[in-house]
Design a protein around this motif. Structure first.
Motif, short mmCIF file in Angstrom:
data_model
loop_
_atom_site.label_atom_id
_atom_site.label_comp_id
_atom_site.label_asym_id
_atom_site.label_seq_id
_atom_site.Cartn_x
_atom_site.Cartn_y
_atom_site.Cartn_z
N GLU A 221 0.84 -1.20 0.00
CA GLU A 221 0.00 0.00 0.00
C GLU A 221 0.87 1.25 0.00
O GLU A 221 1.83 1.37 0.77
N GLY A 222 0.52 2.18 -0.91
CA GLY A 222 1.29 3.41 -1.05
C GLY A 222 2.38 3.34 -2.09
O GLY A 222 2.98 4.38 -2.42
N GLN A 223 2.65 2.16 -2.64
CA GLN A 223 3.68 2.01 -3.66
C GLN A 223 3.06 1.97 -5.05
O GLN A 223 1.86 1.78 -5.22
N ARG A 224 3.93 2.10 -6.05
CA ARG A 224 3.49 2.16 -7.44
C ARG A 224 4.49 1.41 -8.30
O ARG A 224 5.68 1.38 -8.00
N PHE A 225 4.02 0.79 -9.36
CA PHE A 225 4.92 0.13 -10.30
C PHE A 225 4.46 0.44 -11.72
O PHE A 225 3.29 0.75 -11.97
N CYS A 226 5.39 0.36 -12.66
CA CYS A 226 5.11 0.59 -14.07
C CYS A 226 5.36 -0.70 -14.84
O CYS A 226 6.13 -1.58 -14.40
N ASN A 227 4.72 -0.80 -15.98
CA ASN A 227 4.78 -2.01 -16.79
C ASN A 227 6.14 -2.11 -17.47
O ASN A 227 6.32 -1.73 -18.63
N SER A 228 7.12 -2.61 -16.75
CA SER A 228 8.48 -2.79 -17.25
C SER A 228 8.99 -4.11 -16.72
O SER A 228 8.83 -4.42 -15.53
N PHE A 229 9.58 -4.93 -17.59
CA PHE A 229 9.98 -6.26 -17.16
C PHE A 229 11.07 -6.23 -16.09
O PHE A 229 11.26 -7.20 -15.37
N GLN A 230 11.78 -5.08 -15.95
CA GLN A 230 12.79 -5.01 -14.90
C GLN A 230 12.18 -4.95 -13.51
O GLN A 230 12.82 -5.29 -12.52
N GLN A 231 10.91 -4.51 -13.39
CA GLN A 231 10.30 -4.33 -12.08
C GLN A 231 9.59 -5.57 -11.57
O GLN A 231 9.31 -5.67 -10.38
N TYR A 232 9.29 -6.52 -12.42
CA TYR A 232 8.48 -7.66 -12.01
C TYR A 232 9.32 -8.67 -11.22
O TYR A 232 10.50 -8.86 -11.47
N ASP A 233 8.64 -9.32 -10.27
CA ASP A 233 9.27 -10.41 -9.55
C ASP A 233 9.43 -11.63 -10.46
O ASP A 233 10.47 -12.30 -10.45
N THR A 234 8.39 -11.96 -11.20
CA THR A 234 8.45 -13.01 -12.21
C THR A 234 7.89 -12.45 -13.50
O THR A 234 6.87 -11.73 -13.48
N TYR A 235 8.53 -12.79 -14.62
CA TYR A 235 8.12 -12.22 -15.91
C TYR A 235 8.34 -13.28 -16.98
O TYR A 235 9.36 -13.97 -17.00
N SER A 236 7.35 -13.43 -17.85
CA SER A 236 7.46 -14.34 -18.98
C SER A 236 6.83 -13.66 -20.19
O SER A 236 5.80 -12.97 -20.08
N ALA A 237 7.45 -13.86 -21.35
CA ALA A 237 6.98 -13.23 -22.57
C ALA A 237 7.16 -14.18 -23.74
O ALA A 237 8.01 -15.09 -23.70
#
Length: 549
Positions: A221-237
């Motif tokens: 709560e109070g935090q923000r994230f943007c759609n960037s693969f560097q920010q994700y904990d797990t990422y698949s594409a």
């Protein structure tokens, strides 16, 4: 004089047939294999194999969904897990054998359906076939006697069939008038729509995997994230997705609420978020587990929640770090007991002056025998059990490590030393030997958010609807042909009308045939009664129907 015939020579054996060339034999072999692959039986077997291959993907944890669960499975089954991993059972849907079955099914369906579609297109332009010689051999047949001439009797049959939406063709063969009619071509059309829609469904799923991506992240709560693969904990594409293809969307978590039933099972998770482009003021909305955020083809789901304990760290020189926190991952969903680690690498000037707090968080804590446990998933009496370490965390070693736990190798090497432990309630502090004070100040809730982009989802929905429509047409419609032949027996002024029906489809055709023959008898009788003598005293003519005014 005796003449001796010359001895007869034996006939030369015929030459052996020429063996086909190697190229022709290879072409024949490939043609036979192609026919086997494109047979409907092969497509059904491959579809069954595809469903069977998907079972391990639902029973075993998958890396594309949760690397943590896969790691836990390796820890719980150290002997079996490596063997399963060699068989790609933790990456079922991206494994070579699953892709092979998928592609073979795709090729088989295309090779099976396209020729049938061309054949059905020709059948739509082809008139119904001629009536068989013996109508009595059809499954349903009957003979109707009528005083009408042959042509008039067939006129009645044609009118009745056209009312029932049959395609009707009149012929004269060997001096005998006959009629052929059919309907139900939509049954085969439904069959083709079903299979073509199944191909479209496979294409849409493949397109979604090639051009789709998804990422998961824990947001407090109070935090923000943007759609960037560097920010994700797990990422698949997908293989055709690049980093620049991600849509520029940012999401901030304003508030999270979890509601529970009387038996302490979760009933709903709702999150108040604000979303918008980078640098924009977010637009507020509320999302839930089954109510995701949908924007420009992207979806943001709430997949879970937990707690982030907050601490205040005061150094001996008076420097204070207020309300530092990190998500603690739940280990028991029934009580939301959680474990995690808070890493503080910037407290001192040297690398050996780093601090880490490894702890256990209980939303409703109860200490029994010096051991803290959680008895309720709701944060009624938050407590935390903390173990403090000082030394080198190894964050700059170049080796990957989890942000939610400490690197055990650093502890084993003696580079991290335990300097204190305590059970803390909100407001309580723990003082380390060097004078550093750690105060448990409270908690914040976090939401596990999943950002998904699947460009094939609309096509999957349309194809699924088409599959259902084609299946209903294939199961409910009937292919039916009706044949009629009018003959005039010798010495009788009337006509014998032979009628036969051939039905392909669901249900019993006898009741429908009985209803058809009853309607034909009534129509023939009505037409016969309306025929009046012609003014010249000749053959009777049918009475002209009244014209609409």
């Amino acid at each position: 004089m005796t003449v001796t015939a010359p001895p007869r020579q034996a006939a030369a054996p015929p030459p052996p047939p020429a063996r086909p060339s190697a190229g022709r034999r290879a072409a024949g072999f490939l043609l036979r294999q192609w026919r086997r692959l494109t047979a409907m039986r092969t497509a059904i077997v491959l579809l069954f194999l595809l469903a069977l291959a998907a079972i391990p993907g639902s029973l075993l944890p998958q890396r594309s969904l949760s690397q943590t669960n896969v790691s836990q499975y390796f820890a719980d089954h150290p002997t079996l897990a490596p063997l399963l991993d060699r068989l790609y059972l933790f990456d079922v849907f991206s494994s070579p054998w699953f892709a092979a079955v998928y592609l073979l099914l795709f090729v088989s369906l295309i090779g099976c359906v396209l020729p049938r579609a061309l054949e059905h297109a020709r059948a739509l332009r082809t008139p119904p076939p001629p009536a068989p010689r013996r109508l009595s051999r059809l499954p349903d047949s009957a003979e109707l006697a009528t005083p009408l001439p042959a042509a008039a009797a067939l006129d009645v049959v044609e009118e009745e069939l056209r009312v029932r939406r049959y395609r009707v063709v009149r012929r004269q063969r060997d001096g005998t008038d006959e009629l052929s009619a059919e309907k139900g071509l939509l049954k085969e059309a439904g069959n083709l729509v079903f299979h073509l829609a199944l191909v479209a469904l496979l294409l849409a799923l493949a397109g979604g995997k090639l051009w789709g991506y998804e990422g998961s992240i824990l947001v407090t709560e109070g935090q923000r994230f943007c759609n960037s693969f560097q920010q994700y904990d797990t990422y698949s594409a997908g293989p055709l997705v690049e980093g620049s293809d991600l849509s520029p969307v940012c999401v901030g978590l304003e508030d999270f609420r979890a509601e529970y039933e009387e038996d302490l099972t979760a009933s709903s998770f709702t999150a108040d978020i604000a979303f918008g482009g980078p640098g924009e003021e977010g637009r507020p909305t509320t999302i839930g587990v089954n109510d995701p955020l949908r924007v420009d083809g992207d979806r943001v789901y709430v997949t879970g929640h937990g707690f982030s304990p907050t601490f205040t760290v005061t150094l001996p020189d008076g420097t204070t770090f207020d309300d530092v926190s990190t998500p603690f991952l739940p280990t028991e969903q029934s009580t939301m007991a959680s474990e995690g680690a808070l890493k503080l690498p910037d407290l001192g000037a040297g690398a050996e002056d780093q601090l880490a707090l490894q702890g256990f968080f209980a939303p409703t804590g109860l200490v029994q025998g010096g051991i803290l446990t959680s008895i309720d998933p709701r944060p009624l009496a938050p407590q935390v059990a903390v173990v403090a370490y000082q030394g080198y965390l190894g964050l700059d070693s170049g080796l990957p490590q989890s942000v939610y736990s400490l690197d055990a190798s650093q502890i084993e090497r003696g580079r991290l030393a335990e300097v204190g432990r305590a059970n803390l309630s909100v407001g309580e502090s723990m003082t380390l030997p060097d004078g550093t004070a750690v105060t448990f100040t409270g908690h914040a809730e976090f939401a596990a958010l999943q950002f998904s982009h699947d460009p094939g989802q609309v096509w999957v929905l349309a194809a699924a609807i088409a599959v259902l429509a084609g299946l209903l047409g294939m199961l409910l419609l009937r292919r039916e042909r009706v044949f009629a032949r009018a003959t005039a027996p010798s010495g009788d002024g009337g006509t014998v009308l032979g009628v036969g029906v051939l039905t392909r489809g669901s249900g019993d055709g006898a009741p429908r045939f009985a209803a058809l023959t009853d309607d034909l008898r009534a129509a023939l009788a009505a037409r016969a009664t309306t025929r009046v003598p012609s003014p010249g005293g000749g053959a009777p003519e049918p009475e002209a129907p009244p014209r609409d005014r």
